[in-house]
Design an enzyme around this catalytic site. Structure first.
Site, short mmCIF file in Angstrom:
data_model
loop_
_atom_site.label_atom_id
_atom_site.label_comp_id
_atom_site.label_asym_id
_atom_site.label_seq_id
_atom_site.Cartn_x
_atom_site.Cartn_y
_atom_site.Cartn_z
N LYS A 74 -92.13 -10.64 33.75
CA LYS A 74 -91.59 -9.87 34.90
C LYS A 74 -90.22 -10.36 35.32
O LYS A 74 -89.41 -9.59 35.83
CB LYS A 74 -92.55 -9.89 36.07
CG LYS A 74 -92.94 -11.25 36.56
CD LYS A 74 -94.34 -11.56 36.16
CE LYS A 74 -94.69 -13.01 36.44
NZ LYS A 74 -95.99 -13.39 35.94
N GLU A 110 -96.06 -3.11 30.33
CA GLU A 110 -97.25 -2.84 31.17
C GLU A 110 -97.83 -4.13 31.76
O GLU A 110 -98.36 -4.13 32.88
CB GLU A 110 -98.31 -2.12 30.31
CG GLU A 110 -99.52 -1.64 31.06
CD GLU A 110 -99.22 -0.61 32.14
OE1 GLU A 110 -98.80 0.50 31.80
OE2 GLU A 110 -99.40 -0.92 33.33
N VAL A 158 -96.62 -6.33 35.52
CA VAL A 158 -97.06 -6.15 36.91
C VAL A 158 -98.57 -5.96 36.93
O VAL A 158 -99.11 -5.12 36.20
CB VAL A 158 -96.41 -4.90 37.56
CG1 VAL A 158 -96.86 -4.74 39.01
CG2 VAL A 158 -94.89 -4.98 37.48
N LYS A 176 -92.14 -8.31 40.67
CA LYS A 176 -93.05 -7.20 40.35
C LYS A 176 -92.71 -5.97 41.20
O LYS A 176 -92.73 -4.84 40.71
CB LYS A 176 -94.50 -7.64 40.56
CG LYS A 176 -94.92 -8.72 39.56
CD LYS A 176 -96.19 -9.40 39.99
CE LYS A 176 -96.63 -10.46 38.99
NZ LYS A 176 -97.71 -11.33 39.50
N GLU A 192 -98.94 -22.96 39.41
CA GLU A 192 -98.22 -23.93 38.57
C GLU A 192 -98.07 -25.24 39.34
O GLU A 192 -98.23 -25.27 40.57
CB GLU A 192 -96.81 -23.40 38.27
CG GLU A 192 -96.76 -22.03 37.67
CD GLU A 192 -97.10 -22.03 36.19
OE1 GLU A 192 -96.90 -23.07 35.54
OE2 GLU A 192 -97.58 -21.00 35.71
N ASP A 250 -92.32 -14.32 42.63
CA ASP A 250 -93.07 -13.61 41.59
C ASP A 250 -93.42 -12.19 42.07
O ASP A 250 -93.23 -11.21 41.34
CB ASP A 250 -94.35 -14.42 41.28
CG ASP A 250 -95.24 -13.71 40.28
OD1 ASP A 250 -94.93 -13.75 39.08
OD2 ASP A 250 -96.25 -13.11 40.70
N GLY A 308 -104.23 -13.90 34.38
CA GLY A 308 -105.27 -14.47 33.51
C GLY A 308 -105.06 -14.09 32.07
O GLY A 308 -104.39 -13.12 31.73
N GLY A 360 -101.05 -7.82 35.89
CA GLY A 360 -101.87 -8.30 34.77
C GLY A 360 -102.50 -7.15 34.01
O GLY A 360 -101.81 -6.34 33.37
N1 HSE Z 1 -98.50 -16.42 38.86
C1 HSE Z 1 -98.85 -15.04 38.78
C2 HSE Z 1 -99.89 -14.72 39.86
C3 HSE Z 1 -99.35 -14.74 37.41
O1 HSE Z 1 -100.46 -15.64 40.45
O2 HSE Z 1 -100.13 -13.55 40.13
C4 HSE Z 1 -99.44 -13.31 37.06
O3 HSE Z 1 -98.21 -12.66 37.11
#
Ligand code: HSE
Length: 414
Positions: free
Chosen positions: A102, A126, A129, A202, A187, A198, A299, A131
């Site tokens: 992303k 796809e 955004v 998205k 992380e 993040d 995931g 997962g």
């Molecule tokens: N770090 C992101 C989250 C991973 O927790 O949604 C998936 O994009």
């Protein structure tokens, strides 16, 4: 019929999930593609001596770029340096690229789509955004007849897990973050998740698709959840709301307003009951009304599910560009409105010596407010919800209030 030969770049969580899924569901995938799909290379700088796929590993990108048999590549490396360079070179060589990256799509989507188009191949994302949630194709295909009014979503699984722990188990932000890290959701450096970057990336991708102009991350007002406390969570609950990190883009008469920030979401809104690492995206179109997309937003296998679907599409459309995206580059941001010009209702928490004596002042200031009757309210503290008004006007009035009270928190309502 000869099979399609593909490569995967990046053998991390999503990369290994993609490789395993290609293997596990090869018969189903073959049926969709009309031919076998053979994984020829896995690019990664690390060694995986025990992996059953070790014979496919390479450290040399040129192996993939220069192999005329390779028609599609999954870029699952992340980041914007090597990923950008490799993606551009692959597309320029006429090889389709699919990705979950992303950060790259939000920063360079318009440019990379253009490169793909001019070289008769495809750039598909796809998995970038939500997962495994199908959202990119629905937005630009199934919902293509709509003028979009608004997109609101819980776009980050890590922060949603943390907030769920705070809401249901009264765990502090720091402890919930620790748990998220132990479970492998967050992380070691959780900045991109907890500070909203993040989710912003998205939202940029969804907004660019829905509104036809590249929305760069710097066009979005972004704030994360670090300063949310259990007190805020409890006040929100007492008032009938859940605190969620929400990405919101609204199409107003004078332009788009894009924000990622914590919001109080009414318990009547389905987004309030999206918990743990789940994501949900509510899209509002003028013809369709509200449509809700819900599922696992992160995931190994949920994300691999979307990556492999893109691989299948890339193979099915080999040699022709299948993308009819309405996504132009945008170097000026005049179509974006300042977020403080939008109308909003705000949760406000203040403290003062004799806080109850301020109630009349606050009511006089805003015309009408809902004071939140909290079960365990501290004597010197008060929380209330303002009426809907321009955010800059709320700030002006709170500026006056701050002369007689300490402003402890303000959180927008959805
Ligand atoms: N770090 C992101 C989250 C991973 O927790 O949604 C998936 O994009």
């Amino acid at each position: 019929m000869p099979g399609a030969k593909i490569a995967v770049m990046g053998f991390g969580v999503v990369g290994s999930g993609t490789v395993e899924l290609l293997d596990k569901n090869k018969d189903i995938i073959k049926k969709h593609c009309g031919k076998d799909v053979e994984l020829k290379y896995i690019l990664d700088l690390r060694d995986f001596p025990d992996s059953p796929y070790r014979d496919k590993l390479t450290k040399n990108f040129e192996d993939i770029l220069c192999d005329p048999q390779i028609s599609g590549v999954a870029e699952l490396m992340g980041g914007t340096t090597f990923a950008y360079d490799y993606t551009k070179r692959l597309l320029s060589a006429g090889k389709s690229v699919v990705t979950s990256n992303k950060e790259l799509v939000a920063a360079y989507g318009a440019e990379l789509l253009k490169v793909a188009k001019s070289h008769g191949c495809n750039y598909l994302f796809e998995a970038s955004v939500g997962g495994g949630i199908p959202i990119i194709r629905p937005l630009h295909q199934c919902l293509a007849a709509n003028k979009f009014e608004r997109i609101s979503g819980i776009l980050n699984g890590t922060t949603n897990y943390i907030l769920t722990k705070m809401i249901y188990d009264q765990v502090s932000f720091d402890d919930a973050l620790k748990q998220a890290q132990e479970l492998g959701y967050a992380e070691k450096d959780p900045t991109a998740d907890v500070d909203g970057h993040d989710a912003t990336r998205k939202l940029c991708i969804l907004g660019s698709l829905a509104f036809g102009k590249h929305i760069y991350p710097e066009y979005v007002h972004c704030s994360g959840i670090r300063n949310i406390t259990l007190d805020d969570v409890e006040y929100a609950e007492d008032a009938g709301y859940a605190i969620k990190l929400v990405g919101l883009i609204e199409n107003t008469d004078s332009g788009l307003v894009a924000t990622v920030c914590p919001r109080l979401v009414s318990v009547n809104n389905p987004l309030s009951s999206v918990n743990d690492v789940f994501n949900a995206i509510m899209v509002t179109g003028d013809a369709v009304g509200d449509v809700l997309f819900y599922g696992r937003g992160a995931g190994k296998f949920p994300t691999a599910s979307a990556v492999v679907a893109d691989i299948i599409d890339a193979i099915k459309h080999e040699g022709r560009d299948m993308i009819t995206l309405n996504w132009e580059d945008s170097c000026d941001r005049s179509f974006i409105r300042p977020y403080k010009s939008a109308k909003v209702s705000m949760y406000v928490r203040i403290s003062a010596e004799n806080v109850d004596s301020l109630k009349a002042t606050i009511t006089g200031m805003f015309g009408y407010v809902d004071f939140i009757p909290r079960k365990h309210r501290s004597k010197n503290e008060l929380a209330f919800i303002t009426p809907v008004m321009q955010e800059s006007e709320i700030d002006r009035r709170l500026g006056i209030l701050s002369q007689s009270a300490q402003l402890k928190r303000k959180i927008r309502l959805l």
